[in-house]
Design a protein around this motif. Structure first.
Motif, PDB file in Angstrom:
ATOM      1  N   CYS A 235      14.705   5.047  -4.656  1.00 31.13           N
ATOM      2  CA  CYS A 235      13.872   3.846  -4.599  1.00 31.13           C
ATOM      3  C   CYS A 235      13.119   3.753  -5.921  1.00 31.13           C
ATOM      4  CB  CYS A 235      12.902   3.928  -3.423  1.00 31.13           C
ATOM      5  SG  CYS A 235      11.800   2.511  -3.289  1.00 31.13           S
ATOM      6  N   ILE A 236      13.280   2.630  -6.592  1.00 26.54           N
ATOM      7  CA  ILE A 236      12.611   2.443  -7.875  1.00 26.54           C
ATOM      8  C   ILE A 236      11.617   1.296  -7.761  1.00 26.54           C
ATOM      9  CG2 ILE A 236      12.945   1.522 -10.200  1.00 26.54           C
ATOM     10  CD1 ILE A 236      15.046   3.388 -10.715  1.00 26.54           C
ATOM     11  N   VAL A 237      10.398   1.537  -8.236  1.00 21.34           N
ATOM     12  CA  VAL A 237       9.386   0.494  -8.310  1.00 21.34           C
ATOM     13  C   VAL A 237       9.298   0.042  -9.758  1.00 21.34           C
ATOM     14  CG1 VAL A 237       7.000  -0.136  -7.840  1.00 21.34           C
ATOM     15  CG2 VAL A 237       8.120   1.585  -6.435  1.00 21.34           C
ATOM     16  N   GLU A 257       7.867  -3.736 -17.878  1.00 17.31           N
ATOM     17  CA  GLU A 257       6.847  -2.897 -18.500  1.00 17.31           C
ATOM     18  C   GLU A 257       7.034  -1.414 -18.182  1.00 17.31           C
ATOM     19  OE1 GLU A 257       4.417  -3.640 -20.510  1.00 17.31           O
ATOM     20  OE2 GLU A 257       4.481  -5.829 -20.514  1.00 17.31           O
ATOM     21  N   ASN A 258       7.393  -1.116 -16.935  1.00 17.31           N
ATOM     22  CA  ASN A 258       7.427   0.283 -16.528  1.00 17.31           C
ATOM     23  C   ASN A 258       8.243   0.418 -15.254  1.00 17.31           C
ATOM     24  OD1 ASN A 258       6.917   3.002 -16.494  1.00 17.31           O
ATOM     25  ND2 ASN A 258       4.684   2.821 -16.434  1.00 17.31           N
ATOM     26  N   THR A 259       8.791   1.596 -15.033  1.00 14.76           N
ATOM     27  CA  THR A 259       9.492   1.909 -13.791  1.00 14.76           C
ATOM     28  C   THR A 259       9.039   3.280 -13.301  1.00 14.76           C
ATOM     29  OG1 THR A 259      11.368   2.947 -14.927  1.00 14.76           O
ATOM     30  CG2 THR A 259      11.532   0.577 -14.459  1.00 14.76           C
ATOM     31  N   VAL A 260       9.006   3.438 -12.001  1.00  9.71           N
ATOM     32  CA  VAL A 260       8.670   4.716 -11.384  1.00  9.71           C
ATOM     33  C   VAL A 260       9.742   5.024 -10.351  1.00  9.71           C
ATOM     34  CG1 VAL A 260       7.019   5.992  -9.965  1.00  9.71           C
ATOM     35  CG2 VAL A 260       6.199   4.463 -11.764  1.00  9.71           C
ATOM     36  N   LEU A 261      10.338   6.194 -10.477  1.00  5.08           N
ATOM     37  CA  LEU A 261      11.382   6.632  -9.549  1.00  5.08           C
ATOM     38  C   LEU A 261      10.730   7.400  -8.412  1.00  5.08           C
ATOM     39  CD1 LEU A 261      14.493   6.864  -9.096  1.00  5.08           C
ATOM     40  CD2 LEU A 261      14.374   9.050 -10.308  1.00  5.08           C
ATOM     41  N   LYS A 277      -3.620  -0.939  -8.263  1.00  5.26           N
ATOM     42  CA  LYS A 277      -2.668   0.078  -7.836  1.00  5.26           C
ATOM     43  C   LYS A 277      -1.791  -0.484  -6.718  1.00  5.26           C
ATOM     44  CE  LYS A 277      -5.951   3.787  -8.879  1.00  5.26           C
ATOM     45  NZ  LYS A 277      -6.731   4.918  -8.325  1.00  5.26           N
ATOM     46  N   LEU A 278      -0.543  -0.063  -6.725  1.00  5.18           N
ATOM     47  CA  LEU A 278       0.383  -0.503  -5.697  1.00  5.18           C
ATOM     48  C   LEU A 278       0.237   0.385  -4.467  1.00  5.18           C
ATOM     49  CD1 LEU A 278       2.747  -2.383  -4.945  1.00  5.18           C
ATOM     50  CD2 LEU A 278       4.290  -0.662  -5.890  1.00  5.18           C
ATOM     51  N   LEU A 279       0.131  -0.222  -3.294  1.00  7.20           N
ATOM     52  CA  LEU A 279       0.000   0.500  -2.040  1.00  7.20           C
ATOM     53  C   LEU A 279       1.341   0.499  -1.311  1.00  7.20           C
ATOM     54  CD1 LEU A 279      -3.400  -1.026  -0.888  1.00  7.20           C
ATOM     55  CD2 LEU A 279      -3.045   1.155  -2.058  1.00  7.20           C
ATOM     56  N   LEU A 280       1.779   1.682  -0.889  1.00  8.27           N
ATOM     57  CA  LEU A 280       3.079   1.844  -0.254  1.00  8.27           C
ATOM     58  C   LEU A 280       2.956   2.716   0.981  1.00  8.27           C
ATOM     59  CD1 LEU A 280       5.001   2.795  -3.516  1.00  8.27           C
ATOM     60  CD2 LEU A 280       5.296   0.621  -2.338  1.00  8.27           C
ATOM     61  N   GLN A 281       3.831   2.480   1.938  1.00  6.14           N
ATOM     62  CA  GLN A 281       4.016   3.453   3.018  1.00  6.14           C
ATOM     63  C   GLN A 281       5.392   4.068   2.856  1.00  6.14           C
ATOM     64  OE1 GLN A 281       2.866   3.301   7.367  1.00  6.14           O
ATOM     65  NE2 GLN A 281       5.063   2.936   7.597  1.00  6.14           N
ATOM     66  N   GLY A 282       5.427   5.393   2.842  1.00  5.63           N
ATOM     67  CA  GLY A 282       6.687   6.107   2.712  1.00  5.63           C
ATOM     68  C   GLY A 282       6.989   6.882   3.976  1.00  5.63           C
ATOM     69  N   THR A 301      -0.949   5.867 -15.087  1.00  4.65           N
ATOM     70  CA  THR A 301      -0.910   7.328 -15.133  1.00  4.65           C
ATOM     71  C   THR A 301       0.241   7.917 -14.321  1.00  4.65           C
ATOM     72  OG1 THR A 301      -2.356   7.526 -13.193  1.00  4.65           O
ATOM     73  CG2 THR A 301      -3.420   7.345 -15.342  1.00  4.65           C
ATOM     74  N   ARG A 302       0.931   7.052 -13.545  1.00  2.00           N
ATOM     75  CA  ARG A 302       1.981   7.491 -12.615  1.00  2.00           C
ATOM     76  C   ARG A 302       1.447   8.452 -11.558  1.00  2.00           C
ATOM     77  NH1 ARG A 302       7.877   7.158 -14.894  1.00  2.00           N
ATOM     78  NH2 ARG A 302       7.613   5.580 -16.499  1.00  2.00           N
ATOM     79  N   GLN A 303       0.161   8.391 -11.325  1.00  2.00           N
ATOM     80  CA  GLN A 303      -0.460   9.261 -10.326  1.00  2.00           C
ATOM     81  C   GLN A 303      -0.297   8.654  -8.944  1.00  2.00           C
ATOM     82  OE1 GLN A 303      -4.636   9.881 -10.866  1.00  2.00           O
ATOM     83  NE2 GLN A 303      -4.796  11.381  -9.209  1.00  2.00           N
ATOM     84  N   ILE A 304       0.061   9.491  -7.985  1.00  2.00           N
ATOM     85  CA  ILE A 304       0.186   9.098  -6.588  1.00  2.00           C
ATOM     86  C   ILE A 304      -0.943   9.744  -5.799  1.00  2.00           C
ATOM     87  CG2 ILE A 304       1.595   9.299  -4.503  1.00  2.00           C
ATOM     88  CD1 ILE A 304       4.059   9.089  -6.227  1.00  2.00           C
ATOM     89  N   GLN A 305      -1.661   8.946  -5.013  1.00  2.00           N
ATOM     90  CA  GLN A 305      -2.784   9.447  -4.220  1.00  2.00           C
ATOM     91  C   GLN A 305      -2.585   9.066  -2.762  1.00  2.00           C
ATOM     92  OE1 GLN A 305      -6.733   7.648  -4.797  1.00  2.00           O
ATOM     93  NE2 GLN A 305      -7.598   9.712  -4.811  1.00  2.00           N
TER      94      GLN A 305
END
Length: 334
Positions: A235-237, A257-261, A277-282, A301-305
Protein backbone atom coordinates in the motif's frame (compact mmCIF):
# COMPACT_ATOMS: atom_id res chain seq x y z
CA UNK A 1 -2.57 26.83 39.60
CA UNK A 2 -3.44 30.49 38.93
CA UNK A 3 -7.17 29.76 39.25
CA UNK A 4 -6.57 28.27 42.72
CA UNK A 5 -4.63 31.32 43.92
CA UNK A 6 -7.44 33.85 43.67
CA UNK A 7 -11.02 34.12 42.44
CA UNK A 8 -9.99 37.02 40.19
CA UNK A 9 -7.47 34.83 38.35
CA UNK A 10 -10.12 32.14 37.94
CA UNK A 11 -12.54 34.62 36.35
CA UNK A 12 -9.85 35.82 33.95
CA UNK A 13 -8.66 32.45 32.69
CA UNK A 14 -12.20 31.09 32.30
CA UNK A 15 -13.52 34.15 30.42
CA UNK A 16 -14.46 33.86 26.74
CA UNK A 17 -12.00 36.56 25.67
CA UNK A 18 -9.05 34.83 27.39
CA UNK A 19 -9.96 31.42 25.98
CA UNK A 20 -10.32 32.86 22.46
CA UNK A 21 -6.83 34.36 22.66
CA UNK A 22 -5.48 31.08 24.05
CA UNK A 23 -7.14 29.06 21.29
CA UNK A 24 -5.68 31.38 18.66
CA UNK A 25 -2.16 30.57 19.95
CA UNK A 26 -2.73 26.90 20.74
CA UNK A 27 -4.47 24.94 17.99
CA UNK A 28 -6.95 22.24 19.07
CA UNK A 29 -5.96 18.59 19.19
CA UNK A 30 -7.50 15.50 17.67
CA UNK A 31 -9.52 13.97 20.50
CA UNK A 32 -11.07 11.02 18.72
CA UNK A 33 -13.47 9.79 16.08
CA UNK A 34 -17.22 9.43 15.97
CA UNK A 35 -18.45 6.63 13.77
CA UNK A 36 -21.69 7.01 11.88
CA UNK A 37 -23.00 4.12 14.00
CA UNK A 38 -23.23 6.57 16.94
CA UNK A 39 -20.12 5.48 18.85
CA UNK A 40 -17.36 7.81 20.07
CA UNK A 41 -13.80 6.47 19.93
CA UNK A 42 -11.44 8.69 22.01
CA UNK A 43 -7.70 8.93 21.46
CA UNK A 44 -5.65 6.54 23.53
CA UNK A 45 -2.24 6.52 25.18
CA UNK A 46 0.52 7.16 24.13
CA UNK A 47 -1.11 9.80 21.91
CA UNK A 48 -0.62 13.19 23.64
CA UNK A 49 -4.34 14.04 23.48
CA UNK A 50 -5.41 10.90 25.38
CA UNK A 51 -6.08 12.65 28.78
CA UNK A 52 -8.16 15.38 27.11
CA UNK A 53 -9.97 12.76 25.03
CA UNK A 54 -10.96 10.84 28.15
CA UNK A 55 -12.23 14.04 29.80
CA UNK A 56 -14.33 14.95 26.77
CA UNK A 57 -15.71 11.41 26.48
CA UNK A 58 -16.95 11.63 30.09
CA UNK A 59 -18.33 15.17 29.85
CA UNK A 60 -20.01 15.26 26.42
CA UNK A 61 -23.23 13.65 25.22
CA UNK A 62 -22.06 11.82 22.11
CA UNK A 63 -25.39 9.98 21.89
CA UNK A 64 -27.05 13.37 21.20
CA UNK A 65 -29.96 12.57 23.50
CA UNK A 66 -30.76 16.30 23.69
CA UNK A 67 -31.96 16.37 20.05
CA UNK A 68 -35.73 16.41 19.44
CA UNK A 69 -37.25 12.93 19.07
CA UNK A 70 -38.42 12.76 15.48
CA UNK A 71 -36.55 9.82 13.96
CA UNK A 72 -33.11 8.24 13.77
CA UNK A 73 -30.29 10.80 13.94
CA UNK A 74 -27.01 9.93 12.22
CA UNK A 75 -23.64 11.71 12.46
CA UNK A 76 -22.52 12.98 9.05
CA UNK A 77 -19.57 15.29 9.81
CA UNK A 78 -17.70 17.15 12.58
CA UNK A 79 -15.67 20.35 12.64
CA UNK A 80 -14.64 22.87 15.27
CA UNK A 81 -16.35 21.05 18.14
CA UNK A 82 -19.64 20.84 16.20
CA UNK A 83 -21.36 17.83 14.67
CA UNK A 84 -23.73 17.75 11.71
CA UNK A 85 -26.42 15.08 11.96
CA UNK A 86 -29.36 14.23 9.76
CA UNK A 87 -32.62 12.56 10.67
CA UNK A 88 -34.19 9.53 9.00
CA UNK A 89 -37.97 9.72 9.51
CA UNK A 90 -39.07 6.59 7.68
CA UNK A 91 -39.03 8.02 4.16
CA UNK A 92 -36.24 8.45 1.59
CA UNK A 93 -36.09 12.11 0.63
CA UNK A 94 -32.98 13.46 -1.04
CA UNK A 95 -32.49 16.13 1.61
CA UNK A 96 -33.15 15.09 5.21
CA UNK A 97 -33.58 17.22 8.34
CA UNK A 98 -30.18 18.60 9.40
CA UNK A 99 -29.10 19.54 12.93
CA UNK A 100 -25.80 21.17 13.94
CA UNK A 101 -24.91 20.20 17.52
CA UNK A 102 -22.44 20.93 20.29
CA UNK A 103 -22.31 17.66 22.31
CA UNK A 104 -20.22 19.17 25.10
CA UNK A 105 -22.69 21.96 25.93
CA UNK A 106 -25.73 20.02 24.61
CA UNK A 107 -26.89 22.71 22.21
CA UNK A 108 -28.24 22.39 18.69
CA UNK A 109 -29.66 24.31 15.74
CA UNK A 110 -31.99 22.88 13.09
CA UNK A 111 -31.46 23.99 9.50
CA UNK A 112 -34.47 25.23 7.52
CA UNK A 113 -35.62 22.93 4.69
CA UNK A 114 -34.40 23.61 1.15
CA UNK A 115 -36.74 25.56 -1.09
CA UNK A 116 -38.37 23.71 -3.97
CA UNK A 117 -36.84 25.96 -6.62
CA UNK A 118 -33.37 24.93 -5.39
CA UNK A 119 -34.05 21.21 -5.08
CA UNK A 120 -35.32 21.21 -8.67
CA UNK A 121 -31.65 21.29 -9.72
CA UNK A 122 -31.23 17.75 -8.35
CA UNK A 123 -32.22 15.03 -10.80
CA UNK A 124 -32.07 11.30 -9.98
CA UNK A 125 -29.52 11.59 -7.13
CA UNK A 126 -27.36 8.56 -6.42
CA UNK A 127 -27.12 6.95 -3.00
CA UNK A 128 -24.20 7.92 -0.74
CA UNK A 129 -22.57 4.97 1.04
CA UNK A 130 -25.61 2.88 0.19
CA UNK A 131 -27.90 4.88 2.51
CA UNK A 132 -28.51 8.60 2.02
CA UNK A 133 -28.96 10.52 -1.23
CA UNK A 134 -26.90 13.54 -0.18
CA UNK A 135 -23.62 14.23 1.63
CA UNK A 136 -23.46 16.68 4.53
CA UNK A 137 -20.32 18.69 5.41
CA UNK A 138 -19.50 21.35 7.98
CA UNK A 139 -17.36 24.29 6.90
CA UNK A 140 -16.30 27.68 8.29
CA UNK A 141 -18.01 30.84 7.14
CA UNK A 142 -16.20 33.45 5.09
CA UNK A 143 -13.92 35.85 6.94
CA UNK A 144 -16.43 38.67 6.46
CA UNK A 145 -19.29 36.63 7.93
CA UNK A 146 -17.10 35.42 10.81
CA UNK A 147 -16.31 39.03 11.76
CA UNK A 148 -19.97 40.00 11.55
CA UNK A 149 -21.26 36.93 13.42
CA UNK A 150 -18.64 35.25 15.67
CA UNK A 151 -19.23 31.53 15.93
CA UNK A 152 -20.99 31.37 12.57
CA UNK A 153 -20.74 28.17 10.55
CA UNK A 154 -21.67 26.78 7.16
CA UNK A 155 -23.23 23.49 6.13
CA UNK A 156 -22.79 22.06 2.64
CA UNK A 157 -25.36 19.65 1.21
CA UNK A 158 -24.09 17.79 -1.83
CA UNK A 159 -26.00 15.48 -4.17
CA UNK A 160 -24.39 13.39 -6.90
CA UNK A 161 -26.51 13.03 -10.02
CA UNK A 162 -25.71 10.85 -13.06
CA UNK A 163 -24.32 13.84 -15.01
CA UNK A 164 -23.43 16.43 -12.37
CA UNK A 165 -22.61 17.19 -8.75
CA UNK A 166 -24.84 19.76 -7.03
CA UNK A 167 -23.90 21.54 -3.80
CA UNK A 168 -25.98 23.84 -1.59
CA UNK A 169 -24.32 26.07 1.00
CA UNK A 170 -26.13 27.13 4.17
CA UNK A 171 -24.55 29.89 6.27
CA UNK A 172 -25.78 30.47 9.81
CA UNK A 173 -24.87 34.12 9.31
CA UNK A 174 -26.66 34.79 6.02
CA UNK A 175 -28.93 31.82 5.26
CA UNK A 176 -28.96 29.48 2.28
CA UNK A 177 -26.51 29.91 -0.57
CA UNK A 178 -26.60 28.77 -4.16
CA UNK A 179 -26.14 25.45 -5.99
CA UNK A 180 -22.85 24.61 -7.72
CA UNK A 181 -22.36 21.96 -10.42
CA UNK A 182 -19.20 20.14 -11.40
CA UNK A 183 -17.53 16.71 -11.42
CA UNK A 184 -14.69 17.22 -8.89
CA UNK A 185 -14.66 20.42 -6.88
CA UNK A 186 -12.50 21.92 -4.13
CA UNK A 187 -13.73 24.35 -1.47
CA UNK A 188 -11.48 27.31 -0.69
CA UNK A 189 -12.28 27.67 3.02
CA UNK A 190 -10.64 31.09 3.24
CA UNK A 191 -12.93 32.64 0.62
CA UNK A 192 -15.72 30.02 0.88
CA UNK A 193 -15.68 29.48 -2.88
CA UNK A 194 -15.91 26.30 -4.94
CA UNK A 195 -13.86 25.69 -8.05
CA UNK A 196 -13.47 22.64 -10.31
CA UNK A 197 -10.20 20.71 -10.48
CA UNK A 198 -8.71 17.72 -12.25
CA UNK A 199 -7.21 14.87 -10.25
CA UNK A 200 -3.63 13.59 -10.82
CA UNK A 201 -3.41 11.89 -14.18
CA UNK A 202 -2.67 8.14 -14.45
CA UNK A 203 -3.99 7.59 -10.90
CA UNK A 204 -7.36 6.15 -10.02
CA UNK A 205 -9.33 8.45 -7.75
CA UNK A 206 -10.59 6.27 -4.88
CA UNK A 207 -9.45 7.11 -1.34
CA UNK A 208 -8.15 10.69 -1.22
CA UNK A 209 -8.03 13.72 1.06
CA UNK A 210 -7.30 17.40 0.39
CA UNK A 211 -4.98 19.39 2.66
CA UNK A 212 -3.66 22.97 2.67
CA UNK A 213 0.14 23.07 2.28
CA UNK A 214 0.65 26.81 2.70
CA UNK A 215 2.24 29.27 0.28
CA UNK A 216 -0.89 29.21 -1.92
CA UNK A 217 -0.59 25.48 -2.53
CA UNK A 218 -2.90 22.60 -1.78
CA UNK A 219 -2.14 18.90 -1.47
CA UNK A 220 -3.92 15.66 -2.22
CA UNK A 221 -3.23 12.42 -0.36
CA UNK A 222 -4.01 9.29 -2.37
CA UNK A 223 -3.81 5.60 -1.45
CA UNK A 224 -2.99 3.00 -4.09
CA UNK A 225 -0.87 -0.02 -4.86
CA UNK A 226 2.84 0.03 -5.61
CA UNK A 227 2.61 0.52 -9.35
CA UNK A 228 5.53 -1.81 -10.13
CA UNK A 229 6.10 -5.59 -9.69
CA UNK A 230 8.26 -5.18 -6.57
CA UNK A 231 5.60 -3.17 -4.75
CA UNK A 232 2.46 -4.63 -6.28
CA UNK A 233 1.22 -6.04 -2.97
CA UNK A 234 2.16 -2.95 -0.97
CA UNK A 235 0.00 0.00 0.00
CA UNK A 236 1.53 3.29 -1.08
CA UNK A 237 0.40 6.70 0.11
CA UNK A 238 1.21 9.52 -2.29
CA UNK A 239 1.18 13.25 -1.66
CA UNK A 240 0.58 15.48 -4.69
CA UNK A 241 0.69 19.27 -4.66
CA UNK A 242 -0.74 21.95 -6.91
CA UNK A 243 -1.09 25.71 -6.96
CA UNK A 244 -4.33 27.22 -5.72
CA UNK A 245 -4.29 29.36 -8.86
CA UNK A 246 -6.51 27.85 -11.55
CA UNK A 247 -5.14 28.01 -15.11
CA UNK A 248 -8.21 27.74 -17.30
CA UNK A 249 -11.45 25.99 -16.42
CA UNK A 250 -10.61 23.15 -14.08
CA UNK A 251 -6.96 22.97 -15.18
CA UNK A 252 -4.73 21.74 -12.37
CA UNK A 253 -1.14 20.52 -12.63
CA UNK A 254 -0.44 18.07 -9.82
CA UNK A 255 3.18 17.33 -8.85
CA UNK A 256 4.16 14.20 -6.92
CA UNK A 257 5.86 15.48 -3.76
CA UNK A 258 6.42 12.34 -1.72
CA UNK A 259 5.51 8.68 -1.33
CA UNK A 260 5.41 6.45 1.73
CA UNK A 261 5.41 2.66 1.44
CA UNK A 262 3.25 1.00 4.07
CA UNK A 263 3.26 -2.57 5.37
CA UNK A 264 2.74 -5.40 2.88
CA UNK A 265 0.71 -7.42 5.37
CA UNK A 266 -1.79 -4.68 6.25
CA UNK A 267 -4.75 -2.99 4.60
CA UNK A 268 -5.39 0.70 5.21
CA UNK A 269 -8.43 2.95 5.21
CA UNK A 270 -8.21 6.74 5.15
CA UNK A 271 -9.79 8.58 8.09
CA UNK A 272 -8.96 12.16 7.06
CA UNK A 273 -6.36 14.83 7.79
CA UNK A 274 -5.59 16.62 11.08
CA UNK A 275 -2.74 19.07 11.76
CA UNK A 276 -1.38 18.35 8.28
CA UNK A 277 -1.00 14.65 9.09
CA UNK A 278 -2.81 11.85 7.33
CA UNK A 279 -4.99 9.67 9.57
CA UNK A 280 -5.30 5.99 8.69
CA UNK A 281 -6.71 2.80 10.12
CA UNK A 282 -4.60 -0.26 9.43
CA UNK A 283 -5.62 -3.88 9.89
CA UNK A 284 -3.71 -7.10 9.35
CA UNK A 285 -4.37 -10.79 9.79
CA UNK A 286 -3.00 -12.15 13.08
CA UNK A 287 -4.27 -15.42 14.55
CA UNK A 288 -7.41 -15.06 12.41
CA UNK A 289 -8.24 -11.71 14.00
CA UNK A 290 -7.64 -8.28 12.45
CA UNK A 291 -5.46 -6.13 14.69
CA UNK A 292 -3.60 -2.87 14.28
CA UNK A 293 -5.28 0.48 14.93
CA UNK A 294 -5.51 4.13 13.95
CA UNK A 295 -2.31 6.02 13.18
CA UNK A 296 -1.18 9.45 12.01
CA UNK A 297 1.41 9.74 9.24
CA UNK A 298 3.65 12.82 9.07
CA UNK A 299 4.86 13.14 5.47
CA UNK A 300 7.66 15.57 6.34
CA UNK A 301 9.34 13.27 8.85
CA UNK A 302 7.70 9.98 7.75
CA UNK A 303 6.93 9.44 11.42
CA UNK A 304 4.01 7.18 12.30
CA UNK A 305 2.23 7.73 15.62
CA UNK A 306 -0.46 5.58 17.17
CA UNK A 307 -3.73 7.45 17.86
CA UNK A 308 -5.90 4.64 19.20
CA UNK A 309 -6.85 1.02 18.69
CA UNK A 310 -8.90 -0.29 15.82
CA UNK A 311 -12.34 1.32 15.42
CA UNK A 312 -14.02 -1.48 13.51
CA UNK A 313 -12.96 -4.94 12.40
CA UNK A 314 -12.89 -5.35 8.65
CA UNK A 315 -13.23 -2.30 6.46
CA UNK A 316 -13.19 0.89 8.52
CA UNK A 317 -16.59 2.60 8.77
CA UNK A 318 -17.14 6.23 7.86
CA UNK A 319 -16.03 8.39 10.78
CA UNK A 320 -15.98 12.07 11.71
CA UNK A 321 -12.98 13.57 13.50
CA UNK A 322 -13.62 15.31 16.81
CA UNK A 323 -11.05 18.09 17.21
CA UNK A 324 -11.26 20.41 20.18
CA UNK A 325 -10.21 21.19 23.74
CA UNK A 326 -10.83 19.52 27.11
CA UNK A 327 -13.96 20.79 28.93
CA UNK A 328 -12.04 23.30 31.05
CA UNK A 329 -10.75 25.10 27.93
CA UNK A 330 -13.80 24.74 25.67
CA UNK A 331 -16.23 27.41 24.52
CA UNK A 332 -19.82 26.77 23.37
CA UNK A 333 -19.92 26.36 19.58
CA UNK A 334 -23.70 26.76 19.11
Amino acid sequence: MASLAAAGFHRVITSHSFLRRLHALQPPSLLGFHSFSALFHPGESPHPSAPAARAVAEAADFEFSFLPTRGFWKVRDARGGRFALDCYEGTYPTFTTIAVCDPLFRRYELLPPLQEDLTAAVEQPLQVNGERRCDVFLAPCSEEEAERAPGAFSVILMAQCPTKLVAFIFSSASGLGFPFRSKLIVLDMGRMEFYPVNHPSNHKLEQFAIVELGESRRGMFMIGNGGNPRHEDCCIVRLFSASNQINGEGATEWVLENTVLLSRSSSFSMLGVADGKLLLQGAREHNSEEVFGCISLDFKTRQIQRVRGIIHNGRCPMVAQYIGYPPSLSLPTI
